[in-house]
Scaffold this active site. Structure first.
Site, PDB file in Angstrom:
ATOM      1  N   GLU A 188       5.103   5.184   5.477  1.00  0.00           N
ATOM      2  CA  GLU A 188       4.771   6.004   4.303  1.00  0.00           C
ATOM      3  C   GLU A 188       5.816   7.080   3.983  1.00  0.00           C
ATOM      4  O   GLU A 188       5.492   8.235   3.717  1.00  0.00           O
ATOM      5  CB  GLU A 188       3.378   6.622   4.489  1.00  0.00           C
ATOM      6  CG  GLU A 188       2.295   5.577   4.749  1.00  0.00           C
ATOM      7  CD  GLU A 188       0.904   6.156   4.899  1.00  0.00           C
ATOM      8  OE1 GLU A 188       0.743   7.381   4.826  1.00  0.00           O
ATOM      9  OE2 GLU A 188      -0.053   5.369   5.082  1.00  0.00           O
ATOM     10  N   GLU A 304      -2.544  -3.743   6.655  1.00  0.00           N
ATOM     11  CA  GLU A 304      -3.752  -2.920   6.852  1.00  0.00           C
ATOM     12  C   GLU A 304      -4.838  -3.239   5.816  1.00  0.00           C
ATOM     13  O   GLU A 304      -5.526  -2.380   5.318  1.00  0.00           O
ATOM     14  CB  GLU A 304      -3.418  -1.426   6.756  1.00  0.00           C
ATOM     15  CG  GLU A 304      -2.301  -0.984   7.661  1.00  0.00           C
ATOM     16  CD  GLU A 304      -2.014   0.499   7.563  1.00  0.00           C
ATOM     17  OE1 GLU A 304      -2.851   1.244   7.023  1.00  0.00           O
ATOM     18  OE2 GLU A 304      -0.952   0.933   8.033  1.00  0.00           O
TER      19      GLU A 304
HETATM   20  C1  XIL Z   1      -5.856   5.892   9.947  1.00  0.00           C
HETATM   21  C2  XIL Z   1      -6.936   5.537  10.970  1.00  0.00           C
HETATM   22  O1  XIL Z   1      -7.691   4.427  10.513  1.00  0.00           O
HETATM   23  C3  XIL Z   1      -7.821   6.756  11.188  1.00  0.00           C
HETATM   24  O2  XIL Z   1      -8.816   6.454  12.159  1.00  0.00           O
HETATM   25  C4  XIL Z   1      -6.971   7.923  11.634  1.00  0.00           C
HETATM   26  O3  XIL Z   1      -7.778   9.053  11.794  1.00  0.00           O
HETATM   27  C5  XIL Z   1      -5.874   8.205  10.583  1.00  0.00           C
HETATM   28  O4  XIL Z   1      -5.082   7.029  10.370  1.00  0.00           O
HETATM   29  N1  XIL Z   1      -2.413   4.198   6.600  1.00  0.00           N
HETATM   30  C6  XIL Z   1      -1.940   4.022   7.865  1.00  0.00           C
HETATM   31  C7  XIL Z   1      -2.863   4.077   9.030  1.00  0.00           C
HETATM   32  O5  XIL Z   1      -0.760   3.683   8.061  1.00  0.00           O
HETATM   33  O6  XIL Z   1      -2.209   4.545  10.209  1.00  0.00           O
HETATM   34  C8  XIL Z   1      -4.054   4.955   8.727  1.00  0.00           C
HETATM   35  O7  XIL Z   1      -4.967   4.799   9.816  1.00  0.00           O
HETATM   36  C9  XIL Z   1      -4.691   4.516   7.418  1.00  0.00           C
HETATM   37  C10 XIL Z   1      -3.720   4.651   6.276  1.00  0.00           C
END
Ligand code: XIL
Length: 395
Positions: A188, A304
């Site tokens: 990101e 994701e």
């Molecule tokens: C999120 C997790 O799902 C949560 O449990 C944590 O508190 C924060 O991170 N994009 C990403 C992931 O790259 O690492 C994130 O995961 C969700 C958004």
């Protein structure tokens, strides 16, 4: 997403005429959003999308038959506390991704307890679980501006940030060398709204080290594990809306810059966090973006995927059908691209999803973003993913 404009348009025109009587722009906007969802629900109800599949073969096998990988994120605590969940990962997946355990600090996992120490207990447990279940393990994520430990802000400065970046990557990637198939090296790093010409996000890493922190991270990771596939990962790249278009353009330019300077980057990770109410998915535009990335010699992973429910109806059968449509329409376009190698959903069962806390429904109903329901039963979204694998070209 739904390419039947005459049906949707007729419903929308009908709906918008109704809106004409609505008072303020705000009310009209809210009603329009509701109308869009309703028109989507009506469209789905009016069209026979049964999401029918043949046989009971698990997702991992359907993916493998086309040279693809399917997997899901998980947390150590859930896998350890719920043996029936662990069985589902072994049944449906051939890849496991730690949701918390390889971040600097997330949830109950603290990989970096102090500026000079590493705690691999949770990550080691996850790697060992993956090996025991014959799952490929992918690392997420080495350099991100979020999930940083409490000491980070008061310890890391312009003078030592590069040392912290190099030491973290060398130690963590080196610890797992040979046992992690791919790493989200940087996560990101693009945010056009931050106003930079290069679209980079104003993170501590950028502010302390400069734009070359990304190239440096990949170079250190490549030295630390020459066999790992090194990935740049980002979100909001999926829809035909201005913010996503701007982000796609900035990500593509970043990838072009990195490739031109010889950065050892091998793939783009597209997170794939979709929104069930969003109908502006343009398969043709998205295919073009994927082809542009592939033309740089990069592989592509959907890293994701899930579907949030903002504004979707309470009836869970209607919700499931809308979300299954989102999964299938996105994946049928995506998996046509030969450079796409893997689909990871951000969880496997609705019983364990980050969206429960991060994007709850306003009516308090349990969210249903993933392929398996809260009792590990396959849903229409599971069917949609299975259909997308079955219809995908062989790699
Ligand atoms: C999120 C997790 O799902 C949560 O449990 C944590 O508190 C924060 O991170 N994009 C990403 C992931 O790259 O690492 C994130 O995961 C969700 C958004």
């Amino acid at each position: 997403m739904f390419q039947r404009p005459w049906t949707r348009r007729r419903i929308l025109v009908l709906g918008l005429n109704t809106l004409a009587g609505v008072g303020t722009a705000v009310a009209a906007k809210a009603a329009y959003r509701h109308q869009k969802v309703q028109s989507q629900v009506q469209w789905l109800a009016s069209v026979d999308r049964s999401f029918a599949i043949e046989g009971n073969t698990a997702l991992r096998e359907r993916a493998a038959a086309k040279g693809l990988l399917y997997g899901a994120a998980a947390r150590r605590g859930d896998l350890e506390a719920d043996p029936s969940l662990a069985i589902q990962y072994g049944r449906e997946c051939n890849v496991l991704v730690p949701e918390w355990e390889l971040k600097w600090s997330a949830g109950s996992s603290l990989l970096r307890p102090t500026p000079s120490s590493f705690n691999f207990t949770d990550a080691d447990w996850m790697v060992n679980f993956a090996q025991a279940q014959d799952l490929i393990f992918r690392g997420h994520t080495l350099i991100w501006h979020l999930c940083l430990p409490s000491w980070f802000e008061t310890t890391v400065t312009r003078n030592n940030a590069e040392q912290f970046l190099v030491q973290h990557i060398k130690t963590v990637v080196g610890h797992f060398a040979g046992r992690i198939s791919s790493w989200d090296v940087v996560n990101e790093a693009i945010e056009p709204n931050d106003g930079r010409a290069d679209g980079l996000r104003n993170t501590p890493w950028l502010n302390f080290i400069g734009e070359d922190y990304i190239d440096l991270a990949f170079r250190v990771a490549a030295i630390s594990d020459p066999k790992a596939l090194l990935v740049y990962n980002d979100y909001d790249l999926e829809y035909d809306i201005p913010s996503h278009e701007a982000k796609r353009s900035a990500v593509l330019k970043l990838l072009e810059r990195l490739k031109s300077k010889g950065t050892p980057i091998h793939a783009l990770g597209i997170q794939g966090h979709l929104a069930g109410h969003e109908t502006r998915f343009n398969a043709q535009k998205f295919r073009k973006f994927l082809a542009d990335v592939a033309s740089l010699g990069l592989k592509i992973l959907i890293t994701e995927m899930d579907v949030s429910e903002e504004g979707l109806p309470a009836d869970f059968q209607e919700r499931d059908r809308i979300m299954a449509g989102a999964y299938e329409d996105f994946l049928s376009a995506t998996l046509d691209e030969q450079a796409v190698t893997a689909l990871i959903t951000w969880g496997l069962s609705d019983r364990y999803t980050w969206l429960t806390d991060f994007y709850p429904r306003s009516d308090g109903a349990a969210v249903r973003p993933l392929p398996l329901d809260e009792n590990f039963q396959r849903k229409l979204s599971w069917n949609a993913i299975a259909r997308a694998f079955d219809q995908a070209p062989v790699r």
